[in-house]
Design an enzyme around this catalytic site. Structure first.
Site, PDB file in Angstrom:
ATOM      1  N   CYS A 121       0.853  -1.169   0.000  1.00 60.29           N
ATOM      2  CA  CYS A 121       0.000   0.000   0.000  1.00 60.29           C
ATOM      3  C   CYS A 121       0.894   1.225   0.000  1.00 60.29           C
ATOM      4  O   CYS A 121       2.074   1.144   0.265  1.00 60.29           O
ATOM      5  CB  CYS A 121      -0.877   0.017   1.231  1.00 60.29           C
ATOM      6  SG  CYS A 121      -1.870  -1.457   1.358  1.00 60.29           S
TER       7      CYS A 121
ATOM      8  N   LYS B 111       5.130  -4.152  -6.736  1.00 57.95           N
ATOM      9  CA  LYS B 111       6.577  -3.955  -6.717  1.00 57.95           C
ATOM     10  C   LYS B 111       7.170  -4.395  -5.394  1.00 57.95           C
ATOM     11  O   LYS B 111       8.261  -4.927  -5.339  1.00 57.95           O
ATOM     12  CB  LYS B 111       6.878  -2.467  -6.953  1.00 57.95           C
ATOM     13  CG  LYS B 111       8.343  -2.142  -7.110  1.00 57.95           C
ATOM     14  CD  LYS B 111       8.886  -2.726  -8.391  1.00 57.95           C
ATOM     15  CE  LYS B 111      10.368  -2.530  -8.568  1.00 57.95           C
ATOM     16  NZ  LYS B 111      10.889  -3.452  -9.590  1.00 57.95           N
TER      17      LYS B 111
HETATM   18  C1  F6R Z   1      10.189  -9.832 -11.001  1.00 56.26           C
HETATM   19  C2  F6R Z   1      10.098  -9.136  -9.750  1.00 56.26           C
HETATM   20  C3  F6R Z   1       9.897  -9.925  -8.499  1.00 56.26           C
HETATM   21  C4  F6R Z   1      10.870  -9.402  -7.423  1.00 56.26           C
HETATM   22  C5  F6R Z   1      10.586 -10.086  -6.077  1.00 56.26           C
HETATM   23  C6  F6R Z   1      11.557  -9.647  -5.019  1.00 56.26           C
HETATM   24  O1  F6R Z   1      10.361  -8.963 -12.073  1.00 56.26           O
HETATM   25  O2  F6R Z   1      10.196  -7.950  -9.702  1.00 56.26           O
HETATM   26  O3  F6R Z   1      10.090 -11.284  -8.722  1.00 56.26           O
HETATM   27  O4  F6R Z   1      12.161  -9.648  -7.842  1.00 56.26           O
HETATM   28  O5  F6R Z   1       9.279  -9.788  -5.666  1.00 56.26           O
HETATM   29  O6  F6R Z   1      11.529  -8.268  -4.841  1.00 56.26           O
HETATM   30  P1  F6R Z   1      12.708  -7.517  -4.105  1.00 56.26           P
HETATM   31  O7  F6R Z   1      13.908  -7.593  -4.985  1.00 56.26           O
HETATM   32  O8  F6R Z   1      12.212  -6.139  -3.911  1.00 56.26           O
HETATM   33  O9  F6R Z   1      12.945  -8.249  -2.821  1.00 56.26           O
END
Ligand code: F6R
Length: 594
Positions: free
Chosen positions: A2, A589
């Site tokens: 959020c 994200k």
């Molecule tokens: C794929 C993607 C997700 C992230 C995962 C981990 O393109 O973005 O698979 O890599 O959710 O996210 P972080 O790197 O923020 O821990």
């Protein structure tokens, strides 16, 4: 997942500013948003909520025709507007969402009191009713809202960030546990947001709030206290070195393609500036009794590549596990264990949760490869390597992936006493990525997308260093084009997956000039014999290929360079299939719920 954005200041353009703040948080993932429809001017303290399931960026365009107030109607009195976007982890936006672990118990208690009706099924509504009760007991006390927020917050279990607007005192009160909140300091105006990127147009002076820290914001200042004891805290103020343009699209149609294009500069900058940190990390690996690389999704694929890089370059064994499984392998950890956690956002709960537990129960050392300064992982780690890739606004991870690979490659070289060689390798890799980004090569990949975009299934194979590259290529393709794509170690195909190959099935084959080339090409021939359409990503042509994407020979940096054509293919498949390259369905994200 959020997003909260709030402003305390004098601007008459507060409404636009706040919608813009929400728009800048959209990429974190959301499916609805809301805000009080009136600013909290002292002269008109009552408000009603405007809620919408549309994107803030869309609402910004249609604001005139909507119920959202225009800034000019606000007058010049101090205005404070907390707003938020939210995403539902599962189900529809109206279903119950619980990031508060004790939500059910609290909701039962509130209902049993008979004093409140619930107007939504979101877990956060219970907080509002609890606050109302806590405030009722403190009528006319000077610090009523602050005390009430403190009392209620201390009852909440699970990750949360809450912000309360005190219309009588003209202040905003915010506190958090687990979820990020960043305070921004301006002249005669102060801000709070879930993400520093949303503050960039206004200020670069920020404080990343720690869990259990409470802030009271007014246009004139920010007071930070401990939410448990009420004691004053001295906030740690950080100066962001991101430019506002870095979080903007500029001339690009999508963040995905913009961020793909940023990769050569990022890899170059890691080669030139991160050597010392890579050497320190290498020393930590050498001194540890067992090193574990963990990460989720794309970051997990980078972590897996790290295992191969350390074996190949430094002849050193490291363990790899995806973040969400690591908690089941903690039995082997000791205070001499080093866990290197990889995460773009630094907020991924599947990484944070097992780390917090292992640190508490086993006393492990934590190192982090992380892109977001001040994030939960950044603060949890004993040692940080900031990726310095700039804000990654596209939901798909691209530049943060190659940045992690660059740091890991450099660290493996440092461990083998060949840091300078590692730097040279990365500088060469940056040039080879640039070759992938020239207009002719991009047109060649767009033409491939034209040929295969109607496929229902795709397979990607690689061996050794290219095995993780195949997982990552398949992940990029499936998450943005929604084509079912699977990555495999080349040798595994014949153990089952080959049954799925039909005439015309597109299969991407990573065939670098290394020890895997012979084996992977014979695998490609087997697929071809069953009718597969073979797309070779390789420095050299081969009879096995129906379509050849030529990449320069990057040696140990081949996973970095080979990631780029796969990213470009995913982008072009998305364009052909009419999906949103920046905000694929169902994805956020920052994944802060389990
Ligand atoms: C794929 C993607 C997700 C992230 C995962 C981990 O393109 O973005 O698979 O890599 O959710 O996210 P972080 O790197 O923020 O821990």
């Amino acid at each position: 997942m959020c997003g909260i954005f709030a402003y305390a200041g004098q601007s008459t353009a507060a409404a636009d500013m706040i919608l813009d703040g929400l728009r800048r948080l959209e990429y974190r993932g959301y499916d609805s948003w809301g805000w009080p429809s009136a600013t909290m001017a002292a002269s008109s303290p009552r408000s009603r909520w405007v809620k919408s399931a549309a994107r803030p960026s869309i609402c910004l365009r249609v604001r005139q025709a909507s119920a959202i107030p225009a800034g000019r109607r606000m007058g010049a009195s101090p205005s404070k507007m907390p707003t938020h976007t939210r995403i539902v982890p599962a189900g529809s936006p109206s279903s119950i969402t619980a990031s508060l672990r004790n939500h059910d118990e609290l909701r039962r208690e509130v209902l049993a009191s008979g004093k409140h009706d619930f107007h939504s099924e979101t877990d956060t509504e219970v907080v509002v009713h609890l606050l109302e009760d806590a405030l009722a007991q403190r009528e006319d006390q000077p610090e009523a809202v602050v005390d009430a927020v403190r009392e209620v917050f201390n009852r909440l279990e699970g990750m949360n960030a809450i912000m309360v607007l005190d219309s009588r005192a003209d202040t905003l009160v915010a506190v958090k546990n687990g979820s990020p909140l960043v305070v921004g300091y301006g002249a005669g105006s102060n801000y709070i947001a879930s993400d520093a990127a949303a503050l960039l147009p206004h200020t670069k002076k920020v404080t990343f709030l720690s869990d259990g820290e409470m802030v009271v914001l007014s246009p004139d200042g920010v007071l930070t206290t401990s939410v448990v004891s009420g004691e004053l805290r001295q906030p740690e103020i950080t100066e962001l070195d991101w430019d506002v343009e870095i979080a903007e699209l500029g001339d690009y149609p999508h963040y995905l393609i913009k961020e793909i294009h940023e990769q050569p500069a990022i890899v170059r900058s890691i080669a030139l500036t991160q050597g010392e940190l890579a050497q320190k990390l290498a020393d930590m690996v050498r001194d540890s009794f067992g090193t574990f690389f963990i990460g989720c999704g794309t970051a997990g694929n980078a972590a897996l590549t790290g295992q191969y890089l350390f074996s190949r370059i430094a002849q050193h064994h490291v363990n790899f596990e995806v973040g969400s499984e690591f908690g089941y392998l903690e039995h082997f950890l000791t205070p001499r264990s080093l866990v290197i956690a990889l995460s773009q956002s630094g907020e991924t709960i599947d990484v944070i949760e097992p780390l917090v537990r292992a640190k508490k129960e086993k006393g492990i050392q934590i190192a982090a490869l992380v892109n977001v300064l001040g994030s939960t992982l950044y603060r949890l780690a004993d040692f940080d390597v900031l990726l310095n890739a700039g804000p990654e606004k596209c939901v798909l991870a691209t530049k943060s992936y190659t940045a992690k690979l660059a740091v890991l490659t450099l660290t493996a070289y440092a461990m083998d006493g060949r840091l300078e060689e590692g730097k040279e390798l990365l500088l060469g890799a940056a040039d080879l990525i640039e070759e992938q980004l020239n207009e002719q090569q991009k047109a060649h990949i767009a033409e491939l997308a034209d040929r295969i975009y109607e496929a229902e299934d795709m397979f990607v194979i690689g061996r050794g260093l290219s095995y993780a590259a195949s997982l990552e290529a398949a992940l990029k393709i499936k998450e943005v084009s929604y084509i079912h794509a699977e990555g495999f170690p080349g040798g595994e195909l014949k153990h089952g997956v080959i049954a799925l190959i039909e005439p015309g099935t597109p299969c991407v084959v990573f065939a670098p000039n290394d020890e895997t080339r012979g084996g992977i090409l014979s695998g490609a021939q087997e697929l071809k014999a069953r009718g597969a359409y073979i797309i070779g990503v390789s420095p050299e042509p081969s009879d096995a290929f129906d379509y050849h994407i030529r990449v320069g020979d990057a040696g140990d940096a081949s996973p970095i360079v080979n990631a780029v054509p796969a990213q470009l293919l995913a982008y072009n498949l998305s364009l052909k299939r009419g999906t949103d390259p920046d905000k694929p369905r169902n994805l956020a994200k920052s994944v802060t719920v389990k």
